[in-house]
Enzyme design. Structure first.
Site, short mmCIF file in Angstrom:
data_model
loop_
_atom_site.label_atom_id
_atom_site.label_comp_id
_atom_site.label_asym_id
_atom_site.label_seq_id
_atom_site.Cartn_x
_atom_site.Cartn_y
_atom_site.Cartn_z
N CYS A 104 -18.76 17.17 6.31
CA CYS A 104 -18.24 18.27 6.14
C CYS A 104 -18.90 19.51 6.97
CB CYS A 104 -18.30 18.80 4.72
SG CYS A 104 -17.10 20.35 4.09
N HIS A 198 -16.11 13.99 2.17
CA HIS A 198 -17.37 13.71 1.31
C HIS A 198 -17.79 12.34 0.84
CE1 HIS A 198 -19.00 17.85 1.52
NE2 HIS A 198 -17.66 18.33 1.37
N GLU A 200 -20.40 11.18 0.14
CA GLU A 200 -21.64 10.95 -0.65
C GLU A 200 -21.58 11.53 -2.09
OE1 GLU A 200 -21.54 15.36 0.83
OE2 GLU A 200 -20.80 13.39 1.56
#
Length: 282
Positions: A104, A198, A200
């Site tokens: 991002c 994303h 993560e």
């Protein structure tokens, strides 16, 4: 034992707000993810945009096995002292030859630091899910995307995007909403792999993010009311608790690439596996 440096671009108030909503700052989320993937890793979190942030020399950065750049509300195209400090840090990472990865805003910071450009998305934001991401010809055989199918969805929430990659940038994946969904950047002595989405994040963290941005989602036309946002958030939370629930997968329109944690994290896992070979532009 690998040594990882996590650079979060959230400012102190933003970190506090995220901890209150989601339990962790963006950097703390990254650290938790990395420790789940590499339990013996030594993970340090830094906040380069902060006014009192310690400066890292190229030699100090070179002592790490990899650097990870988090997402944040930072608008990289704004000329502020916070943005300037974050870009200065990233240029030092490139100069150190230490391989780096970002998601991002992390991708956007690397792009801007290497000479590319970032902008506010001109049409619509992506919130909750980035749909139908597909590898480019260059991305189909790139190790960052190893294991991804021909098209996939990913967790995402952003209103800014990469406008133009810098010299040394290679486009690896796109979708209808955002041209640059994944890229490799080679700049100075460094190699960066990054994604606009994303890998993560947990599904529950996306649920919290949606609730926190309800007004923006309504203004963008993605929801008619706060009740719409709340309903979507509840589905993400429920799938977080039970990722095998077929009914929830159907309601959200996702498959295992989104619902299952190991599959969501493919890009981070691939980067960790290839990071030693990427040092000093390898």
């Amino acid at each position: 034992m690998p040594r990882y440096l996590v650079a979060q671009s959230e400012l102190p108030e933003e970190r506090a707000n995220r901890r209150e909503r989601a339990g962790k700052s963006a950097g703390e989320t990254y650290k938790a993810t990395l420790l789940q993937l590499s339990p013996r890793a030594d993970v340090t979190i830094v906040s380069p945009a902060d006014e009192d942030a310690p400066a890292y020399s190229q030699e100090e950065l070179a002592a790490f096995d990899a650097v990870f750049l988090t997402g944040s509300p930072m608008h990289v195209y704004r000329e502020t002292s916070e943005v300037a400090r974050q870009l200065m840090f990233m240029r030092a990472v490139f100069a150190s030859g230490t391989p780096s990865f970002g998601s991002c805003a992390g991708l956007q910071v690397a792009v801007a630091a290497a000479g590319g450009s970032v902008r506010k998305m001109p049409q619509r934001i992506e919130a909750g899910l980035a749909r139908r991401i597909s590898a480019t010809p260059a991305g189909k055989d790139h190790p960052l995307l190893t294991g991804r199918p021909g098209s996939w969805d990913a967790l995402a929430i952003h209103g800014d995007e990469v406008e133009a990659l810098p010299p040394g940038g290679v486009l690896l994946a796109s979708n209808e909403a955002t041209q640059v969904q994944a890229a490799e950047i080679r700049h100075d002595r460094g190699v960066f792999w990054g994604v606009q989405y994303h890998p993560e994040l947990a599904l529950g963290e996306v649920a919290v993010s949606l609730q926190g941005q309800a007004e923006d989602l309504i203004e963008a036309g993605l929801a008619h009311s706060e009740e719409d946002v709340d309903a979507m958030s509840r589905r993400f939370t429920a799938l977080h608790r039970n990722p095998e629930d077929r009914a929830l997968r159907w309601q959200l329109g996702v498959d295992a690439e989104t619902a299952e944690e190991d599959r969501r994290r493919r890009e981070i896992i691939n980067f960790i596996n290839h990071a030693p070979a990427l040092r000093n532009g390898g």
